[in-house]
Design an enzyme around this catalytic site. Structure first.
Site, PDB file in Angstrom:
ATOM      1  N   ASP A  34       0.822  -1.206   0.000  1.00 54.77           N
ATOM      2  CA  ASP A  34       0.000   0.000   0.000  1.00 54.77           C
ATOM      3  C   ASP A  34       0.856   1.257   0.000  1.00 54.77           C
ATOM      4  O   ASP A  34       1.390   1.655   1.036  1.00 54.77           O
ATOM      5  CB  ASP A  34      -0.889  -0.040   1.256  1.00 54.77           C
ATOM      6  CG  ASP A  34      -1.753   1.196   1.390  1.00 54.77           C
ATOM      7  OD1 ASP A  34      -2.328   1.397   2.475  1.00 54.77           O
ATOM      8  OD2 ASP A  34      -1.854   1.965   0.408  1.00 54.77           O
ATOM      9  N   SER A 198      -0.701  16.357 -11.860  1.00 53.90           N
ATOM     10  CA  SER A 198      -0.901  16.205 -13.313  1.00 53.90           C
ATOM     11  C   SER A 198      -1.387  17.546 -13.850  1.00 53.90           C
ATOM     12  O   SER A 198      -2.315  18.143 -13.274  1.00 53.90           O
ATOM     13  CB  SER A 198      -1.966  15.134 -13.583  1.00 53.90           C
ATOM     14  OG  SER A 198      -2.444  15.231 -14.926  1.00 53.90           O
TER      15      SER A 198
HETATM   16  O1  LIG Z   1      -5.808   5.109   3.282  1.00 53.70           O
HETATM   17  C1  LIG Z   1      -5.618   5.405   2.116  1.00 53.70           C
HETATM   18  C2  LIG Z   1      -5.999   6.790   1.587  1.00 53.70           C
HETATM   19  C3  LIG Z   1      -4.955   7.758   2.059  1.00 53.70           C
HETATM   20 CL1  LIG Z   1      -5.518   9.379   1.760  1.00 53.70          CL
HETATM   21  N1  LIG Z   1      -5.016   4.572   1.211  1.00 53.70           N
HETATM   22  N2  LIG Z   1      -4.573   3.333   1.603  1.00 53.70           N
HETATM   23  C4  LIG Z   1      -5.500   2.425   2.036  1.00 53.70           C
HETATM   24  N3  LIG Z   1      -5.154   1.319   2.689  1.00 53.70           N
HETATM   25  C5  LIG Z   1      -6.294   0.566   3.063  1.00 53.70           C
HETATM   26  C6  LIG Z   1      -7.450   1.368   2.493  1.00 53.70           C
HETATM   27  N4  LIG Z   1      -6.814   2.512   1.863  1.00 53.70           N
END
Ligand SMILES: O=C(CCCl)NNC1=[NH+]CCN1
Length: 330
Positions: A34, A198
């Site tokens: 992630d 972007s």
């Molecule tokens: O939490 C976020 C957004 C960050 Cl702004 N992305 N990563 C993630 N891991 C599990 C669900 N989402």
């Protein structure tokens, strides 16, 4: 060193899971790599049993190389509202053949229902920047932070695919994985994310506008979250699209013809095109008549999210050495 790990999509590409070996002898768990977070946490023998539902559990007492960081704890909440918390060990961790012997492994004692409900997901491996690691009293380094000095090149690449296995590579760029040139742009990691801008986007065959998209490249997010102007313009071009207040999301007829969404990378004309079909994300009814939109609003987040719907349209280089992100078509 270099490494390479296959990553496998769950149903509807909601997540991509990668086998990770932890401990001695190796305990293999499938983790969600992630880039939108920076904690490596796992379901474990310490996880509240009522919150475990078939996940593979890391048991530090079965690892001869596990050491607890006494008194260290962690607690994380994600953008989708999910959360988890627990204690901290160090142990040897191997991803795609690359090993770090003293990696902080955050063992879950509690997980929220979103995690309990998915037996295939055994935890997360954060690949964001160390500044947002949640371990107290001392933040811990990510796996990528730890292996970067030993990698041939200080980078990893993400090659996610629609409903097919993809690949995370460490320390090298596979020239057979993309077409044309990779365009690199600066990353602003002050937020702890792989944040970039972007310069413009276009919908279908329309001309590019001049509205910039400031967002993060987030492999842990399923969808492509954009500002309301872009989202309204997009769904305004899809016959039968609507904002479904019960879902709190835009839906489209699964048989609609959906335009592509193209975003610009850099200032020499490079672009990435997300096929319209990727934006007919998944059926929400048994008849398969109505589909959940792969593009949704980024309202309240403060930036856009180039999640899997966007990332699986490209070959993406995350360069931790010079803090750039590279995009290529494939
Ligand atoms: O939490 C976020 C957004 C960050 Cl702004 N992305 N990563 C993630 N891991 C599990 C669900 N989402």
């Amino acid at each position: 060193s270099t490494g390479s790990a296959q990553t496998n999509p769950e149903k509807n590409d909601v997540e991509y899971l990668t086998p990770v070996s932890i401990g001695t002898p190796g305990q293999v768990l499938n983790l969600d790599l992630d880039t939108g977070s920076s904690d490596l946490w796992v379901f474990s023998s310490l996880t509240t049993s009522s919150q475990v539902n078939g996940q593979t559990l890391y048991d530090p007492t079965k690892s001869t190389t596990a050491n607890q960081l006494q008194g260290y704890t962690w607690q994380i909440s994600y953008g989708d509202g999910s959360s988890s918390s627990g204690d901290v060990y160090t142990d040897t961790v191997t991803v795609g053949g690359v090993t770090f012997s003293a990696q902080a492994v955050q063992v879950a004692k509690t997980v929220s229902s979103e995690f309990t409900s998915d037996p295939a997901n055994h935890g997360l491996l954060g690949m964001g920047f160390g500044s947002i690691n949640t371990v107290e009293p001392v933040a811990q380094k990510t796996f990528f932070d730890n292996i970067m000095p030993d990698l041939d090149l200080p980078l990893f690449t993400a090659d996610l695919k629609r409903s097919a296995p993809g690949r995370y590579n460490f320390g090298y760029i596979d020239p057979s994985a993309y077409k044309g040139e990779i365009t690199y742009v600066p990353v602003d990691n002050d937020s702890g994310f792989w944040a970039w801008t972007s310069p413009a986007y276009a919908i279908g065959s329309r001309n590019f506008g001049n509205t910039t998209l400031k967002g993060i490249a987030d492999t842990g997010a399923s969808l492509f979250l954009l500002p309301s102007a872009a989202v309204s313009e997009y769904y305004g071009a899809v016959f039968g699209a609507k904002y479904d207040r019960s879902q709190g999301a835009f839906t489209v007829p699964c048989d609609a013809s959906a335009p592509d969404f193209t975003f610009v990378v850099g200032d020499h004309g490079a672009t990435i095109t997300v096929p319209g079909n990727y934006i007919k994300y998944a059926p929400i009814d048994d008849a398969g008549k109505t589909c959940f939109g792969g593009i949704q609003l980024d309202t309240g987040i403060g930036f856009s999210i180039f999640g899997d719907v966007a990332l699986k349209s490209a070959f993406v280089v995350f360069n931790g050495g010079n803090r750039t992100i590279g995009w290529a078509t494939k």
